[in-house]
Motif scaffolding. Structure first.
Motif, PDB file in Angstrom:
ATOM      1  N   LEU A  29      23.797  -7.633  44.336  1.00 22.07           N
ATOM      2  CA  LEU A  29      24.852  -7.115  45.341  1.00 22.07           C
ATOM      3  C   LEU A  29      25.463  -8.086  46.054  1.00 22.07           C
ATOM      4  O   LEU A  29      26.365  -7.727  47.035  1.00 22.07           O
ATOM      5  CB  LEU A  29      24.315  -6.389  46.428  1.00 22.07           C
ATOM      6  N   LYS A  30      25.343  -9.546  45.609  1.00 26.67           N
ATOM      7  CA  LYS A  30      25.919 -10.556  46.089  1.00 26.67           C
ATOM      8  C   LYS A  30      27.395 -10.807  45.393  1.00 26.67           C
ATOM      9  O   LYS A  30      27.579 -10.232  44.618  1.00 26.67           O
ATOM     10  CB  LYS A  30      25.084 -11.867  46.106  1.00 26.67           C
ATOM     11  N   GLY A  31      28.226 -11.558  46.189  1.00 24.46           N
ATOM     12  CA  GLY A  31      29.556 -11.791  45.508  1.00 24.46           C
ATOM     13  C   GLY A  31      30.497 -10.521  45.466  1.00 24.46           C
ATOM     14  O   GLY A  31      31.372 -10.251  44.377  1.00 24.46           O
ATOM     15  N   TRP A  32      30.438  -9.650  46.464  1.00 29.73           N
ATOM     16  CA  TRP A  32      31.346  -8.509  46.399  1.00 29.73           C
ATOM     17  C   TRP A  32      32.533  -8.709  47.370  1.00 29.73           C
ATOM     18  O   TRP A  32      32.262  -8.831  48.636  1.00 29.73           O
ATOM     19  CB  TRP A  32      30.548  -7.287  46.799  1.00 29.73           C
ATOM     20  N   PRO A  33      33.589  -8.993  46.823  1.00 28.23           N
ATOM     21  CA  PRO A  33      34.465  -9.488  47.830  1.00 28.23           C
ATOM     22  C   PRO A  33      35.691  -8.361  48.249  1.00 28.23           C
ATOM     23  O   PRO A  33      36.553  -8.498  49.199  1.00 28.23           O
ATOM     24  CB  PRO A  33      35.516 -10.643  47.049  1.00 28.23           C
ATOM     25  N   TYR A  34      35.515  -7.307  47.968  1.00 32.82           N
ATOM     26  CA  TYR A  34      36.462  -6.132  48.101  1.00 32.82           C
ATOM     27  C   TYR A  34      36.321  -5.386  49.446  1.00 32.82           C
ATOM     28  O   TYR A  34      35.266  -5.159  49.714  1.00 32.82           O
ATOM     29  CB  TYR A  34      36.464  -5.297  46.744  1.00 32.82           C
ATOM     30  N   PRO A  35      37.433  -4.800  49.990  1.00 33.85           N
ATOM     31  CA  PRO A  35      37.461  -4.230  51.036  1.00 33.85           C
ATOM     32  C   PRO A  35      37.024  -2.572  50.703  1.00 33.85           C
ATOM     33  O   PRO A  35      36.906  -2.458  49.749  1.00 33.85           O
ATOM     34  CB  PRO A  35      38.877  -4.192  51.239  1.00 33.85           C
ATOM     35  N   LEU A  36      36.795  -2.166  51.885  1.00 37.92           N
ATOM     36  CA  LEU A  36      36.167  -0.564  51.754  1.00 37.92           C
ATOM     37  C   LEU A  36      37.258   0.434  51.336  1.00 37.92           C
ATOM     38  O   LEU A  36      36.983   1.151  50.485  1.00 37.92           O
ATOM     39  CB  LEU A  36      35.829  -0.291  53.252  1.00 37.92           C
ATOM     40  N   TRP A  37      38.428   0.171  51.823  1.00 35.87           N
ATOM     41  CA  TRP A  37      39.642   1.102  51.578  1.00 35.87           C
ATOM     42  C   TRP A  37      40.483   0.608  50.315  1.00 35.87           C
ATOM     43  O   TRP A  37      40.907  -0.293  50.333  1.00 35.87           O
ATOM     44  CB  TRP A  37      40.376   1.268  52.962  1.00 35.87           C
ATOM     45  N   ILE A  38      40.507   1.627  49.479  1.00 30.15           N
ATOM     46  CA  ILE A  38      41.405   1.447  48.292  1.00 30.15           C
ATOM     47  C   ILE A  38      42.485   2.349  48.069  1.00 30.15           C
ATOM     48  O   ILE A  38      42.212   3.753  48.225  1.00 30.15           O
ATOM     49  CB  ILE A  38      40.445   1.351  47.057  1.00 30.15           C
ATOM     50  N   ALA A  39      43.768   1.985  47.927  1.00 28.34           N
ATOM     51  CA  ALA A  39      44.871   3.013  47.640  1.00 28.34           C
ATOM     52  C   ALA A  39      44.888   3.487  46.188  1.00 28.34           C
ATOM     53  O   ALA A  39      45.186   2.728  45.517  1.00 28.34           O
ATOM     54  CB  ALA A  39      46.041   2.387  48.290  1.00 28.34           C
ATOM     55  N   HIS A  40      44.751   4.815  46.035  1.00 34.27           N
ATOM     56  CA  HIS A  40      44.744   5.444  44.582  1.00 34.27           C
ATOM     57  C   HIS A  40      46.224   5.323  44.169  1.00 34.27           C
ATOM     58  O   HIS A  40      46.983   5.799  44.654  1.00 34.27           O
ATOM     59  CB  HIS A  40      44.349   6.688  44.861  1.00 34.27           C
ATOM     60  N   ARG A  41      46.191   4.611  42.867  1.00 37.98           N
ATOM     61  CA  ARG A  41      47.247   4.632  41.999  1.00 37.98           C
ATOM     62  C   ARG A  41      48.617   4.118  42.896  1.00 37.98           C
ATOM     63  O   ARG A  41      49.555   4.499  42.669  1.00 37.98           O
ATOM     64  CB  ARG A  41      47.741   6.011  41.501  1.00 37.98           C
ATOM     65  N   GLY A  42      48.245   2.993  43.814  1.00 39.48           N
ATOM     66  CA  GLY A  42      49.114   2.602  44.495  1.00 39.48           C
ATOM     67  C   GLY A  42      49.489   3.045  46.117  1.00 39.48           C
ATOM     68  O   GLY A  42      49.015   2.426  47.153  1.00 39.48           O
ATOM     69  N   ALA A  43      50.022   4.335  46.150  1.00 37.96           N
ATOM     70  CA  ALA A  43      49.874   4.901  47.356  1.00 37.96           C
ATOM     71  C   ALA A  43      49.775   6.532  47.373  1.00 37.96           C
ATOM     72  O   ALA A  43      50.465   7.296  47.878  1.00 37.96           O
ATOM     73  CB  ALA A  43      51.396   4.651  47.953  1.00 37.96           C
ATOM     74  N   GLY A  44      48.740   6.705  46.275  1.00 38.22           N
ATOM     75  CA  GLY A  44      48.373   8.173  46.023  1.00 38.22           C
ATOM     76  C   GLY A  44      49.669   9.167  45.892  1.00 38.22           C
ATOM     77  O   GLY A  44      50.365   8.711  44.772  1.00 38.22           O
ATOM     78  N   LYS A  45      49.911   9.872  46.655  1.00 31.63           N
ATOM     79  CA  LYS A  45      50.923  10.954  46.322  1.00 31.63           C
ATOM     80  C   LYS A  45      52.481  10.709  47.039  1.00 31.63           C
ATOM     81  O   LYS A  45      53.330  11.528  46.833  1.00 31.63           O
ATOM     82  CB  LYS A  45      50.573  12.389  46.625  1.00 31.63           C
ATOM     83  N   LEU A  46      52.384   9.706  47.836  1.00 27.49           N
ATOM     84  CA  LEU A  46      53.573   9.416  48.872  1.00 27.49           C
ATOM     85  C   LEU A  46      54.951   8.742  47.957  1.00 27.49           C
ATOM     86  O   LEU A  46      55.905   8.887  48.414  1.00 27.49           O
ATOM     87  CB  LEU A  46      53.067   8.618  50.076  1.00 27.49           C
ATOM     88  N   ALA A  47      54.260   8.324  46.902  1.00 24.50           N
ATOM     89  CA  ALA A  47      55.392   7.681  45.979  1.00 24.50           C
ATOM     90  C   ALA A  47      54.965   7.710  44.743  1.00 24.50           C
ATOM     91  O   ALA A  47      53.817   8.217  44.432  1.00 24.50           O
ATOM     92  CB  ALA A  47      55.309   6.183  46.329  1.00 24.50           C
ATOM     93  N   PRO A  48      55.786   7.553  43.680  1.00 23.43           N
ATOM     94  CA  PRO A  48      55.443   7.772  42.138  1.00 23.43           C
ATOM     95  C   PRO A  48      54.246   6.891  41.778  1.00 23.43           C
ATOM     96  O   PRO A  48      54.338   5.672  41.929  1.00 23.43           O
ATOM     97  CB  PRO A  48      56.608   7.571  41.476  1.00 23.43           C
ATOM     98  N   GLU A  49      53.153   7.617  41.696  1.00 23.12           N
ATOM     99  CA  GLU A  49      51.754   6.875  41.205  1.00 23.12           C
ATOM    100  C   GLU A  49      52.205   5.683  40.138  1.00 23.12           C
ATOM    101  O   GLU A  49      52.841   6.107  39.098  1.00 23.12           O
ATOM    102  CB  GLU A  49      50.722   8.017  40.552  1.00 23.12           C
ATOM    103  N   ASN A  50      51.387   4.764  40.178  1.00 27.07           N
ATOM    104  CA  ASN A  50      51.157   3.619  39.286  1.00 27.07           C
ATOM    105  C   ASN A  50      52.599   2.916  38.987  1.00 27.07           C
ATOM    106  O   ASN A  50      52.860   2.419  38.024  1.00 27.07           O
ATOM    107  CB  ASN A  50      50.830   4.196  37.869  1.00 27.07           C
ATOM    108  N   THR A  51      53.380   2.850  40.113  1.00 28.38           N
ATOM    109  CA  THR A  51      54.568   2.067  40.114  1.00 28.38           C
ATOM    110  C   THR A  51      54.709   0.928  41.218  1.00 28.38           C
ATOM    111  O   THR A  51      53.866   1.052  42.143  1.00 28.38           O
ATOM    112  CB  THR A  51      55.918   3.140  40.314  1.00 28.38           C
ATOM    113  N   LEU A  52      55.388   0.061  41.152  1.00 29.25           N
ATOM    114  CA  LEU A  52      55.415  -1.183  42.116  1.00 29.25           C
ATOM    115  C   LEU A  52      55.897  -0.434  43.374  1.00 29.25           C
ATOM    116  O   LEU A  52      55.535  -0.917  44.685  1.00 29.25           O
ATOM    117  CB  LEU A  52      56.486  -2.170  41.581  1.00 29.25           C
ATOM    118  N   ALA A  53      56.610   0.608  43.448  1.00 26.74           N
ATOM    119  CA  ALA A  53      57.033   1.251  44.708  1.00 26.74           C
ATOM    120  C   ALA A  53      55.877   1.737  45.276  1.00 26.74           C
ATOM    121  O   ALA A  53      55.856   1.786  46.557  1.00 26.74           O
ATOM    122  CB  ALA A  53      58.090   2.344  44.536  1.00 26.74           C
TER     123      ALA A  53
END
Length: 255
Positions: free
Chosen positions: A9-33
């Motif tokens: 379990l050592k060496g885990w650098p990631y934060p708790l919160w992760i944005a799904h496909r970029g910003a979920g449903k607020l913008a077109p998924e899997n885009t830079l936007a």
């Protein structure tokens, strides 16, 4: 890139919160936007879906086919990047994003590195290309993050054991996670055999017993796609290590 431990379990650098496909449903998924919008809400880690074009370019798309989230048609993996790069991946969502292109993994890597953000790459193979996709995505990720400190390396995940096999063959030092939408028999052996560091489950699967089992197996625990406050509270009580959400406007990572 220096190797990281994949056995504890050592060496885990990631934060708790992760944005799904970029910003979920607020913008077109899997885009830079979508990534930009997620970042504007304070997110420092993003999840995305990666697959191969017919000529081997790693790009972002969730579905096998193009119709739902772009102006294109047919199986995306059967099209060359020269075609895929021309489709409109934003108009389906709203006028605001008309003309937004499909990004390559290289585009997303540049964004993450410029903004000091982490990335969870879900390997999303076209049917029949599971192992090859795992290999090519891992190779691309290793090259794109080669000059970054090891703690910034992306997490590679997949529902497909063959994709994880390919990823381990191509880039064994990258962290891997097994995605589950059900607790099928033998998942523990797959996670162990592929050197996974994380188990990523649909949030309804998480129980105190499963959480304890992941600890015993030396796995970090992550949940998708968590959009409601009662579910978040329950998962935080279980001390999960990652929560993937669409609701970037509802949940502030700093809190």
């Amino acid at each position: 890139m220096k190797p990281d431990t994949t056995s504890s379990l050592k060496g885990w650098p990631y934060p708790l919160w992760i944005a799904h496909r970029g910003a979920g449903k607020l913008a077109p998924e899997n885009t830079l936007a979508a990534f930009r919008l997620g970042a504007s809400h304070g997110y420092r880690m993003f999840e995305c879906d990666a697959k191969l074009s017919s000529d081997g370019v790693v790009f972002l798309l969730h579905d096998d086919t193009l119709e739902r989230t772009s102006s294109g048609q047919g199986v995306a993996g059967k099209r060359p990047w020269s075609d895929l790069s021309q489709v409109d991946a934003g108009s389906w969502h709203s006028r605001q994003y008309a003309g937004e292109p499909l990004p390559t993994l290289a585009h997303i890597a540049r964004f993450c590195q410029a903004n000091a953000a982490w990335l969870n790459i879900e390997i999303k193979p076209t049917v029949g290309l599971e192992r090859e996709t795992g290999q090519r995505v891992a190779e691309a990720a290793q090259q794109l993050w080669a000059h970054q400190p090891a703690q910034w390396a992306p997490l590679l995940t997949s529902f497909q054991p063959e994709a994880l096999i390919g990823a381990r063959e191509a880039a064994p030092d990258l962290r891997r996670g097994l995605l589950l939408d059900s607790l099928w028999a033998g998942w523990q052996s797959v996670a162990s055999d592929q050197g996974c560091v994380a188990l990523v489950c649909h949030h309804t699967l998480w129980t105190p017993a499963l959480r304890e089992e992941t600890r015993q197996l030396g796995l970090r625990a992550m949940a998708y796609t968590v959009n409601e406050i009662p579910d978040v509270k329950r998962l935080i009580e279980l001390q999960l290590d990652g929560i993937i959400t669409d609701r970037v406007e509802r949940f502030a990572p700093e809190r």
